[in-house]
Each structure stands twice: as C-alpha cells, then as structure tokens.
Design a protein around this motif. Structure first.
Motif, short mmCIF file in Angstrom:
data_model
loop_
_atom_site.label_atom_id
_atom_site.label_comp_id
_atom_site.label_asym_id
_atom_site.label_seq_id
_atom_site.Cartn_x
_atom_site.Cartn_y
_atom_site.Cartn_z
N GLY A 119 0.68 -1.16 -0.08
CA GLY A 119 -0.09 -0.04 -0.01
C GLY A 119 1.00 1.30 0.05
O GLY A 119 0.67 2.27 -0.88
N PHE A 120 2.05 1.25 0.64
CA PHE A 120 2.84 2.32 0.83
C PHE A 120 3.46 2.50 -0.28
O PHE A 120 3.51 3.75 -0.99
CB PHE A 120 3.80 1.99 1.86
N MET A 121 4.02 1.54 -1.09
CA MET A 121 4.75 1.62 -2.32
C MET A 121 3.71 1.91 -3.41
O MET A 121 4.03 2.90 -4.41
CB MET A 121 5.37 0.19 -2.74
N GLY A 122 2.26 1.66 -3.31
CA GLY A 122 1.27 2.08 -4.45
C GLY A 122 1.17 3.68 -4.20
O GLY A 122 1.06 4.58 -5.12
N ILE A 123 0.93 4.34 -3.02
CA ILE A 123 0.73 5.57 -2.84
C ILE A 123 1.91 6.31 -3.12
O ILE A 123 1.84 7.48 -3.92
CB ILE A 123 0.39 5.74 -1.10
N LEU A 124 3.18 5.97 -2.97
CA LEU A 124 4.40 6.50 -3.51
C LEU A 124 4.55 6.53 -4.92
O LEU A 124 4.91 7.66 -5.45
CB LEU A 124 5.67 5.75 -2.79
N ALA A 125 4.05 5.39 -5.73
CA ALA A 125 4.13 5.43 -6.89
C ALA A 125 3.10 6.38 -7.60
O ALA A 125 3.53 7.24 -8.68
CB ALA A 125 3.81 4.07 -7.59
N ILE A 126 1.94 6.53 -6.98
CA ILE A 126 0.86 7.70 -7.40
C ILE A 126 1.56 9.05 -7.36
O ILE A 126 1.35 9.81 -8.16
CB ILE A 126 -0.35 7.48 -6.70
N ILE A 127 2.10 9.38 -6.05
CA ILE A 127 2.74 10.42 -6.04
C ILE A 127 3.70 11.02 -6.94
O ILE A 127 3.78 12.01 -7.49
CB ILE A 127 3.24 10.76 -4.52
N VAL A 128 5.00 9.79 -7.12
CA VAL A 128 5.84 10.20 -8.17
C VAL A 128 5.35 10.37 -9.66
O VAL A 128 5.79 11.09 -10.36
CB VAL A 128 6.68 8.95 -8.14
N ILE A 129 4.19 9.77 -10.18
CA ILE A 129 3.48 9.96 -11.23
C ILE A 129 2.91 11.34 -11.47
O ILE A 129 3.31 11.98 -12.42
CB ILE A 129 2.54 8.81 -11.58
N PHE A 130 2.40 11.68 -10.40
CA PHE A 130 1.77 13.19 -10.29
C PHE A 130 2.86 14.32 -10.51
O PHE A 130 2.73 15.40 -11.08
CB PHE A 130 1.10 13.34 -8.94
N ILE A 131 4.08 13.84 -9.81
CA ILE A 131 5.18 14.89 -9.77
C ILE A 131 5.74 15.03 -11.26
O ILE A 131 6.04 16.23 -11.66
CB ILE A 131 6.11 14.37 -8.72
#
Length: 118
Positions: free
Chosen positions: A72-84
């Motif tokens: 879950g943490f890695m998924g949220i981190l991946a979404i944040i990186v994609i938005f950035i």
C-alpha cells in the motif's frame, strides 16, 4: 532390574496419531503424505499417500499484514511520483512554448528595420 520393551505398551493408533504432510500447491495440485506424530500400535492404519490432490490458493494467505502495508505504501508512493512527473512535464512544456514565442518575437524585431529618423 529388567527392562522389557513391547509394542503393546504403546497407545492405540487413532486419527490424531498421524499428521498430514503436503507439498506446496503448484498449478492447482499437490502431493500429500502421512507420518506418525506419536508412537502407537494397532488401531487405525496409516493412510495411503496421495498424489495430484486438487488444491486452491487463498490470496489472503500469501501475504502477511506487513507485506500488505508495504505494498500500500509503495502504491501511494508510485501515485505521488507519477503526479510529480506529470506536473514537471506540463511545466517544461509551458516553459518551452514561452521560449519559442520569445524567439519568434525576437526574430521579428530584428527583421523589421526601425526608423528613428522620422
């Protein structure tokens, strides 16, 4: 002293006298064998080994709670990186279009002669 060993001194074999040992579930099948969990005599015989027994894998049993939290943490981190990355791409695209506009304007001002004598 006399020590007399005899199988008759052991308890009778019951269904709780042996344990089931199974291989991992691979492509929906596994092998099952049985071993004695405790010494026993007579009673229930040891069940026969079975091969290619059908099995299913429960996805919930594959991952521990810590694994699920990490995913879950890695998924949220991946979404944040994609938005950035998307925001940066749009920013650079806007800056590039401004740069091109400035180049075009600079080219036009050099191409048109200025009449200061009038």
């Amino acid at each position: 002293h006399v020590l007399w060993e005899s199988a008759l001194g052991c308890p009778l074999c019951t269904s709780s006298s042996f344990v089931e040992l199974g291989t991992a579930c691979v492509r929906g099948v596994r092998n099952v064998s049985y071993e004695y969990a405790q010494e026993c005599y007579g009673g229930m015989p040891l069940p026969a080994d079975a091969s290619n027994v059908r099995c299913t894998v429960d996805i919930g049993e594959l991952f521990t709670t810590a694994d699920k939290v990490a995913m879950g943490f890695m998924g949220i981190l991946a979404i944040i990186v994609i938005f950035i990355l998307a925001e940066r791409a749009l920013l650079y695209k806007r800056l590039y279009s401004r740069y091109k506009t400035m180049q075009l304007n600079a080219g036009r001002s050099r191409a048109a002669p200025q009449n200061d004598d009038l």
